[in-house]
Design a protein around this motif. Structure first.
Motif, PDB file in Angstrom:
ATOM      1  N   LYS A  21       0.800  -1.218   0.000  1.00 41.32           N
ATOM      2  CA  LYS A  21       0.000   0.000   0.000  1.00 41.32           C
ATOM      3  C   LYS A  21       0.840   1.279   0.000  1.00 41.32           C
ATOM      4  O   LYS A  21       0.296   2.375  -0.110  1.00 41.32           O
ATOM      5  CB  LYS A  21      -0.917   0.019   1.234  1.00 41.32           C
ATOM      6  CG  LYS A  21      -1.974  -1.072   1.249  1.00 41.32           C
ATOM      7  CD  LYS A  21      -3.126  -0.722   0.318  1.00 41.32           C
ATOM      8  CE  LYS A  21      -4.289  -1.677   0.488  1.00 41.32           C
ATOM      9  NZ  LYS A  21      -5.463  -1.297  -0.302  1.00 41.32           N
ATOM     10  N   LEU A  23       2.658   2.552   2.529  1.00 41.21           N
ATOM     11  CA  LEU A  23       2.356   3.279   3.762  1.00 41.21           C
ATOM     12  C   LEU A  23       3.561   3.454   4.675  1.00 41.21           C
ATOM     13  O   LEU A  23       3.427   3.968   5.783  1.00 41.21           O
ATOM     14  CB  LEU A  23       1.247   2.541   4.542  1.00 41.21           C
ATOM     15  CG  LEU A  23      -0.094   2.392   3.834  1.00 41.21           C
ATOM     16  CD1 LEU A  23      -1.018   1.496   4.655  1.00 41.21           C
ATOM     17  CD2 LEU A  23      -0.730   3.745   3.584  1.00 41.21           C
ATOM     18  N   THR A 191      -1.430  -2.295  10.755  1.00 40.26           N
ATOM     19  CA  THR A 191      -1.648  -1.633   9.462  1.00 40.26           C
ATOM     20  C   THR A 191      -2.659  -0.492   9.572  1.00 40.26           C
ATOM     21  O   THR A 191      -2.585   0.476   8.817  1.00 40.26           O
ATOM     22  CB  THR A 191      -2.129  -2.642   8.403  1.00 40.26           C
ATOM     23  OG1 THR A 191      -3.324  -3.278   8.856  1.00 40.26           O
ATOM     24  CG2 THR A 191      -1.066  -3.702   8.159  1.00 40.26           C
ATOM     25  N   TYR A 194      -0.658   2.582  10.580  1.00 35.42           N
ATOM     26  CA  TYR A 194       0.062   3.134   9.432  1.00 35.42           C
ATOM     27  C   TYR A 194      -0.903   3.847   8.478  1.00 35.42           C
ATOM     28  O   TYR A 194      -0.581   4.891   7.912  1.00 35.42           O
ATOM     29  CB  TYR A 194       0.799   2.026   8.687  1.00 35.42           C
ATOM     30  CG  TYR A 194       2.162   1.722   9.242  1.00 35.42           C
ATOM     31  CD1 TYR A 194       3.318   2.234   8.653  1.00 35.42           C
ATOM     32  CD2 TYR A 194       2.330   0.909  10.357  1.00 35.42           C
ATOM     33  CE1 TYR A 194       4.586   1.957   9.151  1.00 35.42           C
ATOM     34  CE2 TYR A 194       3.588   0.618  10.869  1.00 35.42           C
ATOM     35  CZ  TYR A 194       4.709   1.145  10.252  1.00 35.42           C
ATOM     36  OH  TYR A 194       5.962   0.870  10.762  1.00 35.42           O
ATOM     37  N   THR A 195      -2.093   3.281   8.300  1.00 37.97           N
ATOM     38  CA  THR A 195      -3.068   3.879   7.388  1.00 37.97           C
ATOM     39  C   THR A 195      -3.533   5.237   7.886  1.00 37.97           C
ATOM     40  O   THR A 195      -3.545   6.223   7.137  1.00 37.97           O
ATOM     41  CB  THR A 195      -4.279   2.942   7.221  1.00 37.97           C
ATOM     42  OG1 THR A 195      -3.840   1.690   6.690  1.00 37.97           O
ATOM     43  CG2 THR A 195      -5.309   3.550   6.275  1.00 37.97           C
ATOM     44  N   TYR A 257      -8.519   1.139   3.550  1.00 39.99           N
ATOM     45  CA  TYR A 257      -8.020   0.111   4.459  1.00 39.99           C
ATOM     46  C   TYR A 257      -8.679  -1.240   4.184  1.00 39.99           C
ATOM     47  O   TYR A 257      -9.879  -1.319   3.915  1.00 39.99           O
ATOM     48  CB  TYR A 257      -8.281   0.534   5.902  1.00 39.99           C
ATOM     49  CG  TYR A 257      -7.840  -0.494   6.918  1.00 39.99           C
ATOM     50  CD1 TYR A 257      -6.496  -0.628   7.251  1.00 39.99           C
ATOM     51  CD2 TYR A 257      -8.770  -1.338   7.519  1.00 39.99           C
ATOM     52  CE1 TYR A 257      -6.091  -1.577   8.166  1.00 39.99           C
ATOM     53  CE2 TYR A 257      -8.373  -2.287   8.441  1.00 39.99           C
ATOM     54  CZ  TYR A 257      -7.030  -2.403   8.762  1.00 39.99           C
ATOM     55  OH  TYR A 257      -6.636  -3.344   9.663  1.00 39.99           O
TER      56      TYR A 257
END
Length: 574
Positions: A21, A23, A191, A194-195, A257
């Protein structure tokens, strides 16, 4: 932080998602001692990022572009949090508050807590926290739901596993079917941070939850994992009125996400450390072959014995290679999730084998090669079991005999100069691309679509036999030159450099499961180059999958040769 194989799997899943992604984030000051902080730090290390971890704001030293503050909503230092927010604002850094919720308010109506602006009231216990965070332009927040996986066990999986192992049963009550909740897999928790840090808007709060389910569904899923081991499902009790306690992650998903894996896999990974008696990871792999993996391996070992017999009879040096070599060294046989056998030979040995093997093979097997003019045009030869059918996602596109097989790779001389060797390899790759387009007789589906579509009419002017002869001539370009360097040029793997010929010039006996075979004398150097110096380490669980994505697997008469046929517990006739 513990780094067992289960924990490594969570870190691997999160890191893979973050890379896909885009990120990744450097310059993060991670503050807090709550357990999710350890996973965030470990993931950043895996990604090679610059993240510093501090237990409190008073310990922070240096300049950072991001501040991530992890806290428990029921137990945190308000002054320390405020100091961290002020510190980040003065530095012009983004601030993300990661809030662990232990108790989400239950409701008798279908109500998931909707996403909210940061200053909007959620419930009374968060009043002080919201007051501390409000008024700052650089602040974002993310709420963590109940967490499972790794060191987290919001579902009481350890207790369920203990019951399954001690009593051979999983118990559910009918009331569980109406107790609805949401939960957050630890891989998704990382995650999500991070998103939100990368894509979330300041002044907003986001809810992180992975799955919405009831406890009946959870326990039923565990039962289905273990049913083949004799575990039963025990249903008791009366129904009850519905109760809901969940977070909605719609706002987080609006940022693009996604979960790192599905619920079944997340639950399997989480259960593994609690189940001593059951090998549910192995079951998962068996399921991928409809319970036929063990018999497939028996057939492959029969072919390996046949190759060994012919080579010993004619003094031909061969060795097992790639995953087969790794499996022999690390596991004493097949890698638990591997599904094939590979052997290799130096070019001079291979040419002898190619001449002799077709004449001496058992009637059960056939020799596949472009030299036989039988429609086979891979870049390596293979031995196949006649009365079988094995079509993978890749091979299904080509017209040829598709049977369970052992691939035979060739180690060829290559230029001694590294740049020249790489150029030689790239030239072979281009030839293969053109041959694949011609053999499949359709344009590629990737970025080379337009080019391959334009070239296809021209490529059709030459036969596939002609392409195969041309390719073999190219790969043997340095056959008569003593360059001192070799590589498995007929392989379709990624480029990993060249090797001194001494690594493969001699072979030594080595046992592969119950088969006597050989490996090259320099096998350690090869394994280090091919699989890194950590080749003896196990892969993360999420990577422990068969290489081939098969469409159809038919064992033919191999499942009925034994007069005393029976069904094993996997449902495979043997």
């Amino acid at each position: 932080m513990m780094t067992d194989s289960i924990t490594k799997n969570e870190i691997y899943l999160s890191a893979g998602y973050i890379r896909r992604k885009g990120l990744g984030q450097d310059g993060v000051a991670l503050i807090g001692s709550a357990k999710p902080a350890a996973y965030l730090k470990a993931t950043s290390e895996y990604l090679g990022e610059n993240m510093a971890h501090f237990s409190s704001a008073t310990d922070v030293q240096g300049k950072f572009s991001h501040f991530w503050y992890v806290l428990d909503a029921a137990d945190y230092d308000e002054n320390d949090l405020q100091n961290a927010v002020i510190m980040s604002e003065r530095a012009g850094s983004a601030f993300l508050c990661i809030i662990l919720l232990k108790n989400i308010k239950e409701s008798k109506t279908i109500q998931k807590y909707a996403e909210m602006e940061l200053i909007t009231t959620m419930n009374d216990q968060l009043g002080a926290l919201k007051k501390t965070l409000s008024g700052y332009k650089n602040v974002k927040a993310i709420f963590f739901d109940r967490i499972f996986g790794g060191d987290f066990d919001c579902f009481g999986l350890a207790q369920i596993a203990q019951e399954a192992q001690e009593n051979n049963r999983v118990t559910v009550t009918q009331a569980m079917a109406n107790r609805w909740t949401s939960a957050l897999y630890i891989g998704d928790a990382v995650t999500a941070v991070y998103t939100v840090s990368k894509l979330g808007k300041p002044g907003n709060a986001y809810n992180a939850s992975s799955f919405y389910l009831n406890e009946y569904q959870l326990r039923s899923e565990i039962y289905m994992m273990l049913a083949r081991h004799g575990v039963t499902l025990n249903v008791t009790g009366e129904t009850a009125e519905p109760v809901y306690a969940a977070l909605s992650n719609g706002k987080l998903r609006s940022l693009g996400y996604e979960n790192v894996c599905g619920f079944s896999d997340a639950l399997r990974y989480s259960m593994l450390k609690n189940l001593e008696r059951f090998s549910i990871q192995t079951d998962r792999i068996h399921d991928g072959y409809s319970g036929k993996l063990n018999t497939l391996r028996v057939i492959e070992k029969d072919m390996l014995r046949e190759i060994d017999r012919i080579c010993r009879a004619h003094d031909i040096k061969y060795f097992i290679c790639y995953g087969t070599m790794l499996g022999a060294v690390r596991h004493g046989g097949f890698i638990p999730w591997d599904d094939d056998v590979d052997v290799a030979m130096l070019r001079s040995e291979f040419e002898k084998f190619r001449q002799i093997a077709p004449k001496e093979l058992s009637y059960r097997f056939s020799y596949e090669s472009h030299t036989n003019k039988n429609g086979y045009h891979y870049f390596f030869d293979r031995i196949s079991a006649k009365d079988t059918y094995f079509a993978s996602k890749y091979s299904d596109d080509y017209e040829m005999h598709k049977g369970i097989s052992v691939d035979i790779f060739v180690v060829d001389n290559v230029p001694a100069n590294p740049k020249a060797a790489y150029k030689f390899w790239k030239g072979l790759m281009r030839r293969r691309m053109l041959m694949n387009v011609r053999w499949k007789d359709t344009a590629r589906r990737d970025k080379a679509y337009l080019l391959s579509k334009l070239l296809l009419p021209i490529l059709r002017l030459k036969s596939m036999d002609g392409y195969s002869r041309s390719y073999e001539k190219a790969v043997r370009k340095y056959e008569r030159r003593n360059t001192g360097r070799v590589m498995p040029a007929s392989s379709d793997h990624k480029y990993r450099g060249t090797f001194p010929i001494e690594i493969f010039s001699e072979v030594i006996p080595y046992r592969f499961d119950d088969v006597d075979t050989f490996i090259p004398v320099g096998y350690k150097d090869f394994l280090k180059a091919w699989y890194t110096e950590n080749y003896m380490d196990m892969l993360p669980l999420s990577e422990q999958n068969p290489f081939h994505d098969y469409y159809r697997l038919d064992l033919g008469s191999n499942i009925t040769e034994d007069k005393n046929t029976h069904f094993d517990y996997m449902g495979e006739l043997k």
